[in-house]
Design an enzyme around this catalytic site. Structure first.
Site, PDB file in Angstrom:
ATOM      1  N   HIS A 184       0.806  -1.229   0.000  1.00 22.72           N
ATOM      2  CA  HIS A 184       0.000   0.000   0.000  1.00 22.72           C
ATOM      3  C   HIS A 184       0.829   1.264   0.000  1.00 22.72           C
ATOM      4  O   HIS A 184       0.633   2.161   0.832  1.00 22.72           O
ATOM      5  CB  HIS A 184      -0.959  -0.003   1.197  1.00 22.72           C
ATOM      6  CG  HIS A 184      -2.163  -0.863   0.977  1.00 22.72           C
ATOM      7  ND1 HIS A 184      -3.047  -0.641  -0.048  1.00 22.72           N
ATOM      8  CD2 HIS A 184      -2.603  -1.948   1.638  1.00 22.72           C
ATOM      9  CE1 HIS A 184      -3.986  -1.557  -0.012  1.00 22.72           C
ATOM     10  NE2 HIS A 184      -3.750  -2.373   1.005  1.00 22.72           N
ATOM     11  N   ASP A 210      -1.734  -5.582  -3.942  1.00 19.09           N
ATOM     12  CA  ASP A 210      -1.977  -4.343  -3.195  1.00 19.09           C
ATOM     13  C   ASP A 210      -0.697  -3.553  -2.962  1.00 19.09           C
ATOM     14  O   ASP A 210      -0.319  -3.245  -1.821  1.00 19.09           O
ATOM     15  CB  ASP A 210      -2.684  -4.651  -1.877  1.00 19.09           C
ATOM     16  CG  ASP A 210      -4.190  -4.769  -2.072  1.00 19.09           C
ATOM     17  OD1 ASP A 210      -4.923  -4.791  -1.080  1.00 19.09           O
ATOM     18  OD2 ASP A 210      -4.620  -4.851  -3.242  1.00 19.09           O
ATOM     19  N   HIS A 240      -6.332  -3.927  -5.396  1.00 17.57           N
ATOM     20  CA  HIS A 240      -6.022  -2.522  -5.623  1.00 17.57           C
ATOM     21  C   HIS A 240      -5.271  -2.275  -6.922  1.00 17.57           C
ATOM     22  O   HIS A 240      -5.058  -1.123  -7.303  1.00 17.57           O
ATOM     23  CB  HIS A 240      -5.216  -1.951  -4.456  1.00 17.57           C
ATOM     24  CG  HIS A 240      -6.079  -1.558  -3.308  1.00 17.57           C
ATOM     25  ND1 HIS A 240      -6.437  -0.246  -3.059  1.00 17.57           N
ATOM     26  CD2 HIS A 240      -6.681  -2.293  -2.366  1.00 17.57           C
ATOM     27  CE1 HIS A 240      -7.217  -0.215  -1.992  1.00 17.57           C
ATOM     28  NE2 HIS A 240      -7.382  -1.446  -1.552  1.00 17.57           N
ATOM     29  N   HIS A 296      -4.395  -9.140   1.902  1.00 18.05           N
ATOM     30  CA  HIS A 296      -5.707  -8.477   1.807  1.00 18.05           C
ATOM     31  C   HIS A 296      -6.246  -7.917   3.115  1.00 18.05           C
ATOM     32  O   HIS A 296      -7.049  -6.998   3.106  1.00 18.05           O
ATOM     33  CB  HIS A 296      -6.720  -9.475   1.222  1.00 18.05           C
ATOM     34  CG  HIS A 296      -7.972  -8.863   0.685  1.00 18.05           C
ATOM     35  ND1 HIS A 296      -8.029  -7.689  -0.020  1.00 18.05           N
ATOM     36  CD2 HIS A 296      -9.250  -9.292   0.732  1.00 18.05           C
ATOM     37  CE1 HIS A 296      -9.261  -7.420  -0.374  1.00 18.05           C
ATOM     38  NE2 HIS A 296     -10.038  -8.383   0.072  1.00 18.05           N
ATOM     39  N   ASP A 305     -36.007  12.350 -16.340  1.00 17.31           N
ATOM     40  CA  ASP A 305     -37.062  12.125 -17.326  1.00 17.31           C
ATOM     41  C   ASP A 305     -36.899  13.033 -18.545  1.00 17.31           C
ATOM     42  O   ASP A 305     -37.827  13.214 -19.323  1.00 17.31           O
ATOM     43  CB  ASP A 305     -38.443  12.302 -16.692  1.00 17.31           C
ATOM     44  CG  ASP A 305     -38.612  13.706 -16.132  1.00 17.31           C
ATOM     45  OD1 ASP A 305     -39.690  13.995 -15.591  1.00 17.31           O
ATOM     46  OD2 ASP A 305     -37.666  14.498 -16.244  1.00 17.31           O
ATOM     47  N   ASP A 336     -33.447  28.304  -8.072  1.00 14.69           N
ATOM     48  CA  ASP A 336     -34.626  28.483  -8.911  1.00 14.69           C
ATOM     49  C   ASP A 336     -34.961  29.975  -9.005  1.00 14.69           C
ATOM     50  O   ASP A 336     -35.789  30.500  -8.296  1.00 14.69           O
ATOM     51  CB  ASP A 336     -35.786  27.700  -8.288  1.00 14.69           C
ATOM     52  CG  ASP A 336     -37.079  27.926  -9.039  1.00 14.69           C
ATOM     53  OD1 ASP A 336     -37.027  28.363 -10.204  1.00 14.69           O
ATOM     54  OD2 ASP A 336     -38.136  27.661  -8.440  1.00 14.69           O
ATOM     55  N   ASN A 361     -36.434  31.922 -11.230  1.00  8.25           N
ATOM     56  CA  ASN A 361     -37.742  32.472 -11.615  1.00  8.25           C
ATOM     57  C   ASN A 361     -38.863  31.897 -10.761  1.00  8.25           C
ATOM     58  O   ASN A 361     -40.026  32.118 -11.006  1.00  8.25           O
ATOM     59  CB  ASN A 361     -38.019  32.249 -13.105  1.00  8.25           C
ATOM     60  CG  ASN A 361     -38.049  30.765 -13.453  1.00  8.25           C
ATOM     61  OD1 ASN A 361     -37.912  29.911 -12.579  1.00  8.25           O
ATOM     62  ND2 ASN A 361     -38.219  30.481 -14.722  1.00  8.25           N
TER      63      ASN A 361
END
EC number: 3.1.3.16
Lengths: 147, 757
Positions: free
Chosen positions: B183, B210, B243, B492, B671, B709, B711
């Site tokens: 690591h 790793d 990793h 691990h 949407d 927002d 308006n």
């Protein structure tokens, strides 16, 4: 009367949660058992301070009929709860501890050297092996200073 | 002194008795002292581990969510841009990727200035070059990008020739040393070579994955390891770890991707691209004398070494998410919609409501219970749904997710199923393109890289990590028997002593990154295999400071670090905690019992920590066991406020990526109406912020949405969205730090809301 009972129940419930937490820290396999050698650590970290002899008795109480080397939570919980409720094996008050050191410090110097302390711990008192780990203790300053 | 008898004997006896009693008393006290230290040590360990794994889990979720959106909503031309966005979200850095992946590195065109004093490499590499690298890195020099790329190029050429499973024989070299996770901790690697000796024809090494992430010298470690591999190809072996994976690297805030980009500002992205290739060509396992199997994670009940030997390992670019070869998925890619055969058994992403996912498919939908063979890693998304249907589902899924955020986190796993590999039936139209692995192949590799041993028999999903499963001693036994092996070496998992035996000494975990969580947190270790392959473990701790501290000081240091991390986490959930506390305070007194505190904290954080044991460290003494929770939260906030926090705020991150805002907008606008409803905005923002450890109250988000927002029509359109960020830029430039994003409980609008910056 009912109130007293309620209060008692709440206290017991809280003890149960505390004991469960401490137990789980050592329950490596997540199956509600811990190694019997860790029971002492669990009991002591919960605030009770039995001697080695007393600890052996406790272990005998919570062990299986045929000792497996593991202690189950179901057996441990009621015994530990009782210990907490009765306030058994209370930790030693500081002034008593101080006097104990003073007894060992026959020359009244106000301190003990590391070697002396080790000698007393390993030769006096109850038998044990972990006292050798006292090496790790910082040198004790003038008696009266808490560690 | 004794009373009564005047014989010396008697008083001497009494003296001895007193001494004995005194000593016994002190022993009692000492035992308690040691027990409390031990308890603190264990609790500290739990804190670190649970935070690490919970963090991984969160990020997997977020990643899954965005990946899913990427697959199903964004027209393909946006895929790349979203990929960039994701990258930036996790690296906080500019990293514009070209859409075309260059296959060969044109390192030769890179000029090395004369002023460069670092090591220079020429190929073929000689042992001296490799040794020189170690020395150079020890002196904190940096290898020039040209040599980095050159080395990577040569490394890949070499790796391609290697089989999936390295086979090593002890008759060629006298000793074999196996090392675990490093690591990025260069000090540990240097120490190992110093103490154990440099690699040579007589001294074999196996590094078990790793190598990168978390530590700050991942690049240097890779350079050294690759260099030695090229110099001693028969004696120096590398296994892939989970990793060694660009997707995983992205996930870490202080990770490998960031390190590369910081050290190599010009060529960083090219280096990362090349590394992506190199990583997926790393071998999967090493076998010594056909007796000792070394792999990074673990094994499963279906681990098939013969299959693993045969697969094309480079097809598995990442174990995080993988497009596997499936009929439906290909069609999905081509058309982007269409309701297809229900016979296709597709796994369902975790965030989709199970009941509405697929038409009449005989799936095992009990994925939210721990199931024997279920897998918690992110599984390729399903394909067979109508676009609109999906859109609706995703929107409700966001709601579902928010709900779930408040409850116990379920499994990450999608539906589990065993799908027979379809390799034969697939007529691949992907000639020339990298073929995708089958589901089974992918699963075999995921198992090897992600699994952890457990004490109970069988297999169990690993909800903590969010990847892989646990395997029991029976699984180990089965495998060893099947292939006539003696034992298994894996890594691990960080272990306090740097190593741990389990499964009846048939599985050895070896972890070589000492002080992994914090200075003093754990030792590192490596194992040497002697004659008859008996293991001999060597432990170390590569930090001189710890040796001068007493045990108590060491434990206190690590503990303080753990508690700091924990307080940070608590702070990040302030608003959820507040609402949970309020539930326990029906009379609105502002007080709750300490017991309720513990329950509330666990239900919000889900870390499974012993809160009652930790309570004294987290909560200041309270009168008669009651806690004023509001002021407690306030105190947490006070500790956390720092410039760093402000910079890492979500808003800042998004702001830095404002060129991608249009894409973000499209994500939220599920949407495709061209507008984001305040609701959609709020939900998405909530999800993002909760995953990034920034606490933003509902009120704040509403305020933010409303303020954007302009308006006031209840919707945010793209212009308003962009305008908001332009304003952010403006006020940040004006140095208005007093209103910079912080997360506190906003009482009214306008105070400390992220939008105010």
């Amino acid at each position: 009367m009912a109130d007293e009972k309620d209060r008692q129940e709440i206290i017991v419930a809280e003890f149960h949660k505390k004991i469960k937490e401490a137990f789980e820290v050592f329950d490596h396999e997540s199956n509600n058992t811990v190694d019997v050698r860790e029971i002492g650590t669990i009991i002591r970290s919960l605030g009770c301070c039995p001697t080695e002899g007393e600890l052996h008795d406790l272990i005998a109480e919570v062990e299986e009929e045929e000792p497996t080397g593991y202690i189950r939570f179901e057996k441990f919980l009621p015994v530990m709860t009782e210990m907490l409720l009765e306030r058994r094996y209370r930790p030693i008050p500081e002034d008593v501890l101080l006097r104990a050191f003073e007894v060992l410090d026959s020359a009244k110097r106000g301190f003990l050297t590391k070697d002396e302390l080790i000698k007393y711990m390993t030769e006096e008192g109850a038998p044990h092996s972990e006292m050798a780990a006292l090496e790790n203790l910082p040198r004790k300053g003038p008696l009266g200073k808490t560690m | 002194m004794g009373s009564g008898s005047s014989t010396r004997h008697h008083s001497a006896f009494q003296n001895a008795e007193r001494t004995f009693k005194a000593a016994a008393l002190i022993q009692r006290w000492y035992r308690r002292y040691v027990a409390r230290l031990e308890m603190r040590r264990r609790c500290t360990w739990s804190i670190f581990q649970s935070i690490e794994y919970a963090g991984q889990q969160d990020q997997v979720k977020l990643h899954d969510f965005f990946s899913y959106l990427m697959d199903h909503f964004i027209p393909s031309s946006h895929n790349e841009r979203l990929g960039e966005f994701l990258t930036r979200m996790f690296t906080e850095d500019r990293f514009a990727q070209d859409s075309e992946m260059e296959k060969c590195s044109d390192y030769e065109s890179i000029e090395v200035p004369d002023s460069y004093t670092g090591p220079r490499l020429s190929f073929p590499l000689l042992p001296d070059h490799a040794t020189a690298l170690i020395e150079a890195f020890r002196l904190k020099q940096q290898l020039h990008a040209r040599y980095v790329l050159n080395l990577l190029y040569e490394t890949k050429k070499h790796l391609v020739q290697l089989p999936n499973i390295n086979r090593v024989s002890t008759c060629y070299s006298e000793e074999i040393t196996v090392c675990g996770d490093l690591h990025g901790q260069l000090d540990d690697l240097i120490f190992i070579f110093y103490k154990n000796g440099l690699p040579s024809p007589e001294r074999s090494y196996v590094f078990n994955g790793d190598f990168v992430d978390r530590g700050k010298d991942s690049v240097e470690i890779l350079m050294i390891l690759f260099a030695f591999m090229l110099v001693y190809p028969k004696e120096f072996h590398l296994n892939r770890g989970n990793h060694e994976d660009h997707m995983v690297n992205l996930r870490y805030k202080y990770g490998f991707t960031k390190e590369v980009m910081n050290k190599y500002k010009i060529h960083g992205k090219e280096i990362l691209r090349t590394l992506q290739d190199v990583f997926c060509w790393l071998p999967l396992a090493t076998l010594i004398d056909e007796k000792v199997l070394i792999l990074h994670g673990g094994v499963s009940d279906i681990t098939d070494l013969e299959l693993l030997d045969k697969i094309e390992r480079n097809k598995i670019v990442s174990t995080m998410r993988c497009k596997t070869r499936q009929k439906s998925e290909k069609q999905m890619e081509e058309k982007g919609k269409a309701n297809r055969k229900s016979s296709a058994q597709e796994p369902i992403p975790w965030f989709l409501p199970q009941s509405r996912s697929l038409p009449s498919s005989p799936l095992r939908l009990s994925s939210y219970k721990a199931h024997k063979t279920s897998r918690s890693s992110s599984i390729p998304c399903c394909g067979c749904l109508d676009g609109r249907e999906l859109s609706r589902q995703v929107r409700s899924s966001v709601e579902l997710e928010l709900e779930r955020c408040r409850q116990q986190a379920g499994l990450l796993v999608t539906g589990q199923k065993e799908e027979p590999s379809r390799s034969a039936s697939e007529a691949d139209s992907e000639a020339g393109e990298l073929q995708k692995p089958t589901q089974e192949e992918w699963r075999q590799v995921v198992d090897i890289l992600w699994r952890d041993p457990m004490a109970q028999e069988g297999c169990k999903a690993n909800t903590i990590r969010g990847g892989g499963c646990y395997f029991g001693p029976d699984v180990t036994q089965q495998l060893l028997q099947k292939y006539n092996l003696q034992f298994l070496i894996r890594s691990h998992e960080c272990k306090p002593e740097g190593y741990e035996f389990c499964h009846n000494r048939k599985v050895l975990t070896i972890f070589s990154a000492s002080n992994y969580y914090e200075v003093g947190s754990n030792r590192g270790a490596y194992v040497k295999l002697g004659p008859a392959l008996t293991p001999h473990i060597v432990q170390y701790q590569a930090n001189k400071v710890t040796n001068t501290l007493t045990m108590r000081q060491r434990i206190s240091r690590v503990e303080e670090s753990a508690l700091r991390a924990l307080r940070e986490k608590l702070f990040a959930h302030s608003s959820d905690l507040l609402s949970e506390f309020k539930k326990h305070d029906a009379d609105k007194v502002g007080l709750i019992t300490l017991s309720d505190w513990a329950a509330a904290v666990e239900s919000v954080l889900h870390l499974g920590l012993p809160w009652r044991m930790l309570r004294s460290q987290l909560v200041n003494s309270s009168a008669d066991n009651m806690l004023e929770y509001k002021s407690w939260l306030k105190n947490l906030a006070k500790e956390q406020l720092s410039h760093e926090n402000i910079q890492s705020s979500l808003l800042e991150t998004l702001y830095r990526n404002r060129s991608n805002l249009e894409t973000i907008f499209r994500i939220i606008d599920s949407d495709h109406s061209g507008f984001i409803s305040l609701d959609e905005f709020r939900q998405t923002w909530k999800l993002l912020s909760s995953q990034m450890n920034i606490d933003i109250t509902d009120d704040c988000i509403c305020d933010l949405a409303r303020s954007i927002d302009f308006n006031k029509d209840g919707h945010i359109d793209i212009n308003e969205f962009l305008e908001a960020f332009r304003l952010v830029e403006k006020s940040c430039l004006e140095g208005d730090t007093s209103e910079c994003p912080q997360a506190t409980n906003a009482k009214d609008s306008g105070c400390n809301s992220p939008g105010a910056c």
